[in-house]
Design a protein around this motif. Structure first.
Motif, PDB file in Angstrom:
ATOM      1  N   ALA A   1       0.817  -1.218   0.000  1.00  0.00           N
ATOM      2  CA  ALA A   1       0.000   0.000   0.000  1.00  0.00           C
ATOM      3  C   ALA A   1       0.852   1.270   0.000  1.00  0.00           C
ATOM      4  N   PHE A   2       2.109   1.150   0.447  1.00  0.00           N
ATOM      5  CA  PHE A   2       2.984   2.323   0.536  1.00  0.00           C
ATOM      6  C   PHE A   2       3.967   2.412  -0.633  1.00  0.00           C
ATOM      7  N   ALA A   3       3.790   1.551  -1.641  1.00  0.00           N
ATOM      8  CA  ALA A   3       4.789   1.429  -2.698  1.00  0.00           C
ATOM      9  C   ALA A   3       5.005   2.735  -3.461  1.00  0.00           C
ATOM     10  N   ARG A   4       3.951   3.533  -3.647  1.00  0.00           N
ATOM     11  CA  ARG A   4       4.064   4.753  -4.445  1.00  0.00           C
ATOM     12  C   ARG A   4       4.090   6.011  -3.587  1.00  0.00           C
ATOM     13  N   TRP A   5       4.226   5.846  -2.311  1.00  0.00           N
ATOM     14  CA  TRP A   5       4.141   7.007  -1.432  1.00  0.00           C
ATOM     15  C   TRP A   5       5.312   7.963  -1.578  1.00  0.00           C
ATOM     16  N   GLN A   6       6.492   7.433  -1.862  1.00  0.00           N
ATOM     17  CA  GLN A   6       7.647   8.333  -1.902  1.00  0.00           C
ATOM     18  C   GLN A   6       7.486   9.405  -2.973  1.00  0.00           C
ATOM     19  N   SER A   7       6.956   9.028  -4.140  1.00  0.00           N
ATOM     20  CA  SER A   7       6.765  10.027  -5.190  1.00  0.00           C
ATOM     21  C   SER A   7       5.744  11.070  -4.765  1.00  0.00           C
ATOM     22  N   ALA A   8       4.725  10.644  -4.003  1.00  0.00           N
ATOM     23  CA  ALA A   8       3.718  11.594  -3.524  1.00  0.00           C
ATOM     24  C   ALA A   8       4.278  12.502  -2.428  1.00  0.00           C
ATOM     25  N   MET A   9       5.202  11.969  -1.635  1.00  0.00           N
ATOM     26  CA  MET A   9       5.789  12.733  -0.530  1.00  0.00           C
ATOM     27  C   MET A   9       6.806  13.754  -1.010  1.00  0.00           C
ATOM     28  N   GLY A  10       7.504  13.423  -2.080  1.00  0.00           N
ATOM     29  CA  GLY A  10       8.558  14.311  -2.536  1.00  0.00           C
ATOM     30  C   GLY A  10       9.613  14.484  -1.462  1.00  0.00           C
ATOM     31  N   SER A  11       9.980  15.722  -1.197  1.00  0.00           N
ATOM     32  CA  SER A  11      11.022  16.005  -0.214  1.00  0.00           C
ATOM     33  C   SER A  11      10.468  16.195   1.194  1.00  0.00           C
ATOM     34  N   ALA A  12       9.138  16.023   1.366  1.00  0.00           N
ATOM     35  CA  ALA A  12       8.542  16.244   2.684  1.00  0.00           C
ATOM     36  C   ALA A  12       8.994  15.194   3.691  1.00  0.00           C
ATOM     37  N   ALA A  13       9.270  13.975   3.220  1.00  0.00           N
ATOM     38  CA  ALA A  13       9.678  12.903   4.130  1.00  0.00           C
ATOM     39  C   ALA A  13      10.270  11.759   3.336  1.00  0.00           C
ATOM     40  N   GLU A  14      11.110  10.998   4.007  1.00  0.00           N
ATOM     41  CA  GLU A  14      11.594   9.732   3.470  1.00  0.00           C
ATOM     42  C   GLU A  14      10.652   8.640   3.973  1.00  0.00           C
ATOM     43  N   VAL A  15       9.980   7.935   3.070  1.00  0.00           N
ATOM     44  CA  VAL A  15       8.989   6.931   3.439  1.00  0.00           C
ATOM     45  C   VAL A  15       9.700   5.619   3.775  1.00  0.00           C
ATOM     46  N   VAL A  16       9.416   5.082   4.974  1.00  0.00           N
ATOM     47  CA  VAL A  16      10.037   3.844   5.438  1.00  0.00           C
ATOM     48  C   VAL A  16       8.929   2.876   5.849  1.00  0.00           C
ATOM     49  N   PRO A  17       8.476   2.006   4.927  1.00  0.00           N
ATOM     50  CA  PRO A  17       7.471   1.010   5.302  1.00  0.00           C
ATOM     51  C   PRO A  17       8.094  -0.085   6.175  1.00  0.00           C
TER      52      PRO A  17
END
Length: 248
Positions: free
Chosen positions: A21-37
């Motif tokens: 479910a979090f696979a595409r989150w990094q592109s949506a987050m941009g530089s706001a956060a580093e996504v770590v599932p």
């Protein structure tokens, strides 16, 4: 704590699931956060590992998995069961005097004192559990047909059942109020974790609380609205950490 780089958004998955479910989150987050599932044992590449149903073992597992990642600012997001996991681990960090999340965000989950009606279904036989999940809109009606779902029953249902046991144990252990801002997100069409119920996370927030609602049902984690919302809130939190009670 190091301040280099963007904050880490550590994400905890819902019951019976992995981290897809979090696979595409990094592109949506941009530089706001580093996504770590965070992938719990008993699924995906960890399928052969024993699943966790005990809160103490959960905390030890998370210490091992993400403890080393908390050297720079971080936030938590947990969806459904993952919301209880996020709250439990934030409380464990608080008890031990370690750095706290910049934000604890929980989605599609009732607070521990309410308990989802689905959690108690973990003790039911397979057909009873599936019917309960269908009745609450977690699964489509076809999920109760053993001819259609035989492989799913063998591979997914055991993990789902143990995840519900973990959720029940986390609720039974009670919940501490947190000295981190808490964001609670509810799907407007969610029949399990209604916005009214999700709003009661406010009693677990000592340092600011906000309720947001989004389109969709229980699995709005799969939609693009949520990561965009979190990216905005994290940006706001960096500028002014204290959240205020509201509903959107």
């Amino acid at each position: 704590m190091s301040t280099g780089g963007p904050p880490r958004l550590i994400c905890f998955h819902h019951a019976g699931a992995g981290v897809s479910a979090f696979a595409r989150w990094q592109s949506a987050m941009g530089s706001a956060a580093e996504v770590v599932p965070v992938l719990l044992p008993g699924r995906g590449p960890r399928i052969r590992e024993q699943r966790i149903t005990d809160p103490d073992r959960l905390i030890a597992e998370l210490d091992s998995l993400i403890g080393p990642l908390l050297e720079r600012p971080f936030a938590f997001y947990g969806h459904s069961l993952g919301g209880l996991v996020a709250h439990t681990y934030a409380a464990a960090l608080q008890r031990s005097g370690r750095p706290l999340p910049r934000l604890v965000a929980v989605g599609a989950v009732l607070p521990p004192h309410l308990r989802s009606p689905v959690l108690a279904a973990a003790a039911l036989p397979d057909d009873g559990l599936l019917h309960r999940l269908v009745d609450h809109g977690v699964l489509p009606p076809g999920a109760v047909d053993p001819q259609e779902t035989g492989l799913w029953r063998r591979r997914v249902l055991p993990a789902l059942r143990d995840d519900l046991r973990l959720g029940e144990a986390l609720c039974a252990a009670g919940g501490a109020a947190l000295h981190s801002p808490v964001l609670a997100v509810a799907g407007r069409g969610d029949a399990i974790a209604t916005p009214e119920g999700v709003a009661q996370w406010s009693r677990y927030a000592l340092d600011g609380f906000e309720l947001r609602t989004v389109p969709g049902g229980h699995f709005f984690v799969r939609e693009r609205t949520l990561p965009a919302l979190l990216a905005g809130v994290l940006g706001e939190a960096a500028a002014a950490p204290r959240l205020v009670s509201s509903a959107a």
